[in-house]
Design an enzyme around this catalytic site. Structure first.
Site, PDB file in Angstrom:
ATOM      1  N   ILE A 246      37.699  38.690  23.384  1.00 30.52           N
ATOM      2  CA  ILE A 246      36.256  38.466  23.408  1.00 30.52           C
ATOM      3  C   ILE A 246      35.714  39.565  24.323  1.00 30.52           C
ATOM      4  O   ILE A 246      35.851  39.499  25.546  1.00 30.52           O
ATOM      5  CB  ILE A 246      35.896  37.073  23.938  1.00 30.52           C
ATOM      6  N   PRO A 247      35.133  40.627  23.750  1.00 30.67           N
ATOM      7  CA  PRO A 247      34.927  41.887  24.480  1.00 30.67           C
ATOM      8  C   PRO A 247      33.746  41.904  25.443  1.00 30.67           C
ATOM      9  O   PRO A 247      32.779  42.653  25.259  1.00 30.67           O
ATOM     10  CB  PRO A 247      34.745  42.900  23.347  1.00 30.67           C
ATOM     11  N   CYS A 248      33.830  41.103  26.509  1.00 35.22           N
ATOM     12  CA  CYS A 248      32.754  41.116  27.497  1.00 35.22           C
ATOM     13  C   CYS A 248      32.712  42.436  28.260  1.00 35.22           C
ATOM     14  O   CYS A 248      31.715  42.744  28.923  1.00 35.22           O
ATOM     15  CB  CYS A 248      32.885  39.936  28.454  1.00 35.22           C
ATOM     16  N   HIS A 249      33.779  43.241  28.152  1.00 37.00           N
ATOM     17  CA  HIS A 249      33.776  44.548  28.815  1.00 37.00           C
ATOM     18  C   HIS A 249      32.807  45.526  28.152  1.00 37.00           C
ATOM     19  O   HIS A 249      32.509  46.581  28.720  1.00 37.00           O
ATOM     20  CB  HIS A 249      35.188  45.159  28.812  1.00 37.00           C
TER      21      HIS A 249
END
Length: 293
Positions: A246-249
């Site tokens: 889950i690409p919160c970066h």
């Protein structure tokens, strides 16, 4: 531009529709009823609501129903009573609701993970050591760590009554293959999300950001139809328990700067750089690939 101006005129209509759904969640209003309340055809209402809210009227109602169901279960512990409170026809619909949104049964939620078996393993990739855990439904936890005992304690805290077993499964193998850039042969990594309706909505929006792409907290809030909720969006991002997948970066500050990251700003910069490099390689290879046909 014309489309955007025309769409702006629907803001108050959809805001009123959301308020109506909240006020009548336990009555489970149908699409026809909601459309009639908004003075639109069902087809037009469905399209406009989805454009504004980022989810369909049915999904929005499901999120609110699930939130209400969790509160009732926590108070009464009775699934039949919970279904009745939520305006559902029976426990089977309550069961389907929990599975469709959180991939966990209402009974498992009631027990806070009791009788739920989590498999976890310790692995490493180019971003450091990580712990991954999964249920039968999919990956529920992926943390980069300095101390594996602290990571394990956090996992146990997230699923306080679950049985933790150190073992690999197919979900773990897929994560390892993903980090090694191995061809998954069309397989999709399944996720088992545990969060509030708002958190899940934010995480789903994160999954739509393409690799190599970046957005801001404000833009993400705008995308989910809540432009004034940048701070709440940031909190939901910080609550994400599944790193990288889950690409919160990919969310940064709109005024400049990399922004905070649960697993360290340096690691966040490394992830962004790694994806940018991968994306550039793919672009450079594209003409050659096209020339083959």
């Amino acid at each position: 531009m014309e489309h955007s101006i025309k769409s702006m005129g629907h803001y108050q209509t959809i805001a009123n529709a959301m308020a109506y759904i909240r006020a009548n969640t336990t009555k489970q209003p149908s699409l026809d009823e909601l459309a009639e309340h908004a003075c639109m055809s069902p087809y037009h209402f469905q399209r406009v609501f989805t454009e504004w809210a980022g989810v369909s009227p049915k999904k929005f109602l499901q999120y609110l129903t699930l939130q209400h169901a969790k509160a009732v279960i926590s108070q009464t512990g009775n699934l039949a009573e919970t279904a009745d409170h939520c305006g559902l026809s029976g426990t089977s619909r309550l069961h389907d609701l929990f599975l469709s949104i959180e991939a966990v049964t209402p009974g498992a939620f009631k027990q806070l993970g009791e009788q739920l078996r989590l498999k976890y393993s310790i692995n490493t990739c180019h971003f450091g050591n990580y712990m991954v855990a999964s249920t039968e439904k999919g990956i529920c936890y992926l943390h980069f760590f300095q101390d594996q005992f602290i990571a394990l304690a956090e996992l146990q805290q997230t699923w306080p009554k679950a049985e933790l077993v150190q073992a690999n499964d197919e979900h773990h193998v897929q994560v390892q293959a993903f980090f090694q850039n191995t061809n998954l042969q069309g397989a999709k990594i399944k996720l088992h999300l545990q969060g509030t309706p708002f958190q899940v909505k934010v995480w789903e929006a994160l999954l739509r950001i393409p690799e190599g792409g970046l957005t801001s907290y404000a833009s993400l809030a705008q995308h989910i139809g809540q432009p004034t909720a940048s701070r709440a969006v940031g909190t939901a991002i910080g609550s994400n328990a599944i790193a990288f997948l889950i690409p919160c970066h990919r969310v940064i500050k709109s005024i400049g700067g990399i922004g905070e990251y649960r697993w360290g700003s340096e690691r966040k910069m490394a992830m962004i750089g790694w994806e940018a490099a991968r994306n550039q390689v793919q672009i450079e290879q594209l003409p050659e690939q096209l020339s083959m046909f």
